[in-house]
Design an enzyme around this catalytic site. Sequence first.
Site, PDB file in Angstrom:
ATOM      1  N   TYR A  55       0.802  -1.220   0.000  1.00 37.38           N
ATOM      2  CA  TYR A  55       0.000   0.000   0.000  1.00 37.38           C
ATOM      3  C   TYR A  55       0.835   1.270   0.000  1.00 37.38           C
ATOM      4  O   TYR A  55       0.293   2.366   0.022  1.00 37.38           O
ATOM      5  CB  TYR A  55      -0.985   0.011   1.172  1.00 37.38           C
ATOM      6  CG  TYR A  55      -0.366  -0.095   2.535  1.00 37.38           C
ATOM      7  CD1 TYR A  55      -0.313  -1.319   3.178  1.00 37.38           C
ATOM      8  CD2 TYR A  55       0.165   1.014   3.188  1.00 37.38           C
ATOM      9  CE1 TYR A  55       0.247  -1.444   4.435  1.00 37.38           C
ATOM     10  CE2 TYR A  55       0.722   0.902   4.431  1.00 37.38           C
ATOM     11  CZ  TYR A  55       0.763  -0.337   5.058  1.00 37.38           C
ATOM     12  OH  TYR A  55       1.318  -0.456   6.289  1.00 37.38           O
ATOM     13  N   TRP A  56       2.138   1.189  -0.074  1.00 37.47           N
ATOM     14  CA  TRP A  56       2.959   2.392  -0.138  1.00 37.47           C
ATOM     15  C   TRP A  56       2.995   2.978  -1.542  1.00 37.47           C
ATOM     16  O   TRP A  56       3.542   4.031  -1.766  1.00 37.47           O
ATOM     17  CB  TRP A  56       4.372   2.114   0.375  1.00 37.47           C
ATOM     18  CG  TRP A  56       4.349   1.811   1.835  1.00 37.47           C
ATOM     19  CD1 TRP A  56       4.578   0.602   2.421  1.00 37.47           C
ATOM     20  CD2 TRP A  56       4.026   2.708   2.903  1.00 37.47           C
ATOM     21  NE1 TRP A  56       4.429   0.691   3.777  1.00 37.47           N
ATOM     22  CE2 TRP A  56       4.086   1.973   4.108  1.00 37.47           C
ATOM     23  CE3 TRP A  56       3.684   4.043   2.973  1.00 37.47           C
ATOM     24  CZ2 TRP A  56       3.827   2.539   5.347  1.00 37.47           C
ATOM     25  CZ3 TRP A  56       3.435   4.600   4.211  1.00 37.47           C
ATOM     26  CH2 TRP A  56       3.508   3.849   5.369  1.00 37.47           C
ATOM     27  N   HIS A  57       2.436   2.290  -2.541  1.00 37.66           N
ATOM     28  CA  HIS A  57       2.288   2.849  -3.879  1.00 37.66           C
ATOM     29  C   HIS A  57       0.875   3.422  -3.975  1.00 37.66           C
ATOM     30  O   HIS A  57      -0.050   2.771  -4.408  1.00 37.66           O
ATOM     31  CB  HIS A  57       2.496   1.774  -4.954  1.00 37.66           C
ATOM     32  CG  HIS A  57       3.903   1.343  -5.099  1.00 37.66           C
ATOM     33  ND1 HIS A  57       4.847   2.113  -5.724  1.00 37.66           N
ATOM     34  CD2 HIS A  57       4.538   0.223  -4.689  1.00 37.66           C
ATOM     35  CE1 HIS A  57       6.004   1.487  -5.696  1.00 37.66           C
ATOM     36  NE2 HIS A  57       5.842   0.338  -5.069  1.00 37.66           N
ATOM     37  N   GLY A  85       2.574   8.679  -8.810  1.00 39.57           N
ATOM     38  CA  GLY A  85       1.570   7.631  -8.873  1.00 39.57           C
ATOM     39  C   GLY A  85       0.212   8.031  -8.329  1.00 39.57           C
ATOM     40  O   GLY A  85      -0.788   7.375  -8.636  1.00 39.57           O
ATOM     41  N   HIS A  95       4.926  -3.385 -13.232  1.00 41.11           N
ATOM     42  CA  HIS A  95       5.686  -2.543 -12.310  1.00 41.11           C
ATOM     43  C   HIS A  95       5.500  -1.075 -12.701  1.00 41.11           C
ATOM     44  O   HIS A  95       5.631  -0.718 -13.877  1.00 41.11           O
ATOM     45  CB  HIS A  95       7.165  -2.918 -12.339  1.00 41.11           C
ATOM     46  CG  HIS A  95       7.918  -2.322 -11.205  1.00 41.11           C
ATOM     47  ND1 HIS A  95       8.322  -1.009 -11.198  1.00 41.11           N
ATOM     48  CD2 HIS A  95       8.298  -2.846 -10.025  1.00 41.11           C
ATOM     49  CE1 HIS A  95       8.949  -0.750 -10.065  1.00 41.11           C
ATOM     50  NE2 HIS A  95       8.950  -1.860  -9.330  1.00 41.11           N
TER      51      HIS A  95
END
Length: 123
Positions: A55-57, A85, A95
């Site tokens: 969840y850090w993206h 992002g 990716h």
Amino acid sequence: MKKIGEFLSSDALKPYKVEDLPGIEGFDILGIPLPENQTDDAAFETFCQEAVASYWHYHGGCLVGEVLDDDFRVTGINALRVVDGSTFPSTPASHPQGFYLMLGRYVGSKILQERLASEEALP
């Protein structure tokens, strides 16, 4: 992570430390503190297993047409653009690095075009 611990322990970051905050002498990293013992490999392994998450993206927080205009400027603030992002409505199928690179190139090209156009308009 050990290098980050060394960096946080440096004299250069002392002015930014907060009292009574867990972590290396006053820093909080990713919600859980880095291990106090910087030589304990097992503690760092546990830290990484507990701290790493997909969840850090973040995606969708600064959508074009809602938070940003078509030129990726924050609505109402001409001097601030968001090019990351958070502008994507969903996670790319592969990716995300390639998407980020192309987005940066696209917006960078638009900025250069705007600057050239404004210089040509000068008397």
